[in-house]
Design a protein around this motif. Structure first.
Motif, mmCIF file in Angstrom:
data_model
loop_
_atom_site.group_PDB
_atom_site.id
_atom_site.type_symbol
_atom_site.label_atom_id
_atom_site.label_comp_id
_atom_site.label_asym_id
_atom_site.label_seq_id
_atom_site.Cartn_x
_atom_site.Cartn_y
_atom_site.Cartn_z
ATOM 1 N N LEU A 168 -26.784 -1.556 -3.512
ATOM 2 C CA LEU A 168 -26.363 -2.045 -5.342
ATOM 3 C C LEU A 168 -25.864 -0.574 -5.700
ATOM 4 O O LEU A 168 -24.973 -0.519 -6.460
ATOM 5 C CB LEU A 168 -27.670 -2.447 -6.000
ATOM 6 C CG LEU A 168 -28.042 -3.745 -5.685
ATOM 7 C CD1 LEU A 168 -29.362 -4.356 -6.501
ATOM 8 C CD2 LEU A 168 -26.952 -4.945 -5.953
ATOM 9 N N ALA A 169 -26.701 0.516 -5.694
ATOM 10 C CA ALA A 169 -26.271 1.888 -5.887
ATOM 11 C C ALA A 169 -24.686 2.232 -5.580
ATOM 12 O O ALA A 169 -24.192 2.732 -6.328
ATOM 13 C CB ALA A 169 -27.318 2.888 -5.462
ATOM 14 N N GLY A 170 -24.354 1.727 -4.247
ATOM 15 C CA GLY A 170 -23.220 2.244 -3.855
ATOM 16 C C GLY A 170 -22.342 1.153 -3.965
ATOM 17 O O GLY A 170 -21.007 1.281 -3.806
ATOM 18 N N GLY A 171 -22.475 0.116 -4.548
ATOM 19 C CA GLY A 171 -21.465 -0.914 -4.989
ATOM 20 C C GLY A 171 -20.961 -1.704 -3.847
ATOM 21 O O GLY A 171 -19.719 -2.116 -4.059
ATOM 22 N N ARG A 172 -21.672 -1.929 -2.700
ATOM 23 C CA ARG A 172 -21.179 -2.357 -1.711
ATOM 24 C C ARG A 172 -22.344 -3.553 -0.946
ATOM 25 O O ARG A 172 -23.316 -3.534 -0.836
ATOM 26 C CB ARG A 172 -20.776 -1.778 -0.698
ATOM 27 C CG ARG A 172 -21.496 -0.660 -0.005
ATOM 28 C CD ARG A 172 -21.203 0.456 0.713
ATOM 29 N NE ARG A 172 -22.306 0.878 1.483
ATOM 30 C CZ ARG A 172 -22.020 0.958 2.745
ATOM 31 N NH1 ARG A 172 -21.095 0.671 3.469
ATOM 32 N NH2 ARG A 172 -22.945 1.461 3.495
#
Length: 184
Positions: A168-172
Motif C-alpha cells: 500500500l505504501a508503495g502504491g502497487r
C-alpha cells in the motif's frame, strides 16, 4: 466512498427493504441511527408513488431506523420511508459510508476494496501490467479487476499464490500470474 450494501425489494407494507450486504460488519454499518450515503447517479428518478407525474428523487443520505435478520436476509427500515411504494422507489440504490471513517483492518493480510483500487499492478520483475480498477467478490475468491494499458480488463484471483505482495505504501500490487491468465 465504501459500498456497504444495495437496497433490494420491499418487505411488507411499512417501508422495510431487503439489503444485499456488501460489508463484513453489517451489525455496525446498519445499526439504528447510522447515516448512509446513497451513491449519486446510480438510481434514476422514478414516478413518485403518491403523486402521478412527479418524480421521486433518492435522498443523498438515509438514516437506519431498525435492522433485523429474516430468513438469511437483512431487513432495514429507514427514517422517512413509511410505505411499500417509497421502498420500491429505492430499489437498486447503493449504500455507502465515507472510507475515511472506516478503520483499517487489524489483519495485515486483509484490505478494504478502496485501499486497492487505483494501485499499480506489476510482476515480480517489475513489469507494469496495469492498475486495479475494482474488486469483484466471487463465491470462490475475490477477484482483482485489472485495467490493462490496451484498454481491456483481466480478472486475477486475489489469492496468495497469485498475489504474493500488496504494498500500500508503495502504491502497487505484485502479481505472479500463471501463463495465459491475462489473455482470458
Amino acid at each position: 466512498m465504501l459500498i456497504v450494501g444495495r437496497i433490494g425489494k420491499p418487505h411488507g407494507i411499512r417501508g422495510e427493504v431487503t439489503v444485499e450486504v456488501r460489508t463484513d460488519e453489517p451489525e455496525t454499518r446498519f445499526a439504528p441511527g447510522m447515516v448512509l450515503s446513497t451513491v449519486p447517479g446510480v438510481k434514476a428518478a422514478q414516478p413518485a408513488p403518491d403523486a402521478p407525474g412527479v418524480l421521486f428523487r433518492t435522498p443523498d443520505t438515509l438514516t437506519v431506523e431498525s435492522a433485523r435478520r429474516h430468513q438469511e436476509r437483512l431487513l432495514v427500515a429507514f427514517e422517512g420511508v413509511l410505505d411499500r411504494d417509497v421502498a420500491e422507489a429505492l430499489r437498486g440504490t447503493l449504500l455507502a459510508v465515507d472510507s475515511a471513517e472506516v478503520a483499517p483492518p487489524e489483519d495485515p493480510e486483509e484490505f478494504h476494496d478502496h485501499q486497492l483500487v487505483g494501485l499499480a499492478v506489476v510482476t515480480p520483475t517489475g513489469e507494469r501490467l496495469g492498475e486495479v480498477a475494482r474488486i469483484d467478490h466471487a463465491p470462490a475468491s475475490d477477484l482483482l479487476v485489472l485495467r490493462r494499458p490496451e484498454g481491456h480488463t483481466a480478472l486475477i484471483p486475489f489469492v496468495k499464490a497469485i498475489v504474493p505482495e500488496v504494498d500500500l505504501a508503495g502504491g502497487r500490487v505484485v502479481v505472479d500470474p500463471p501463463g495465459g491468465l491475462l489473455d482470458l
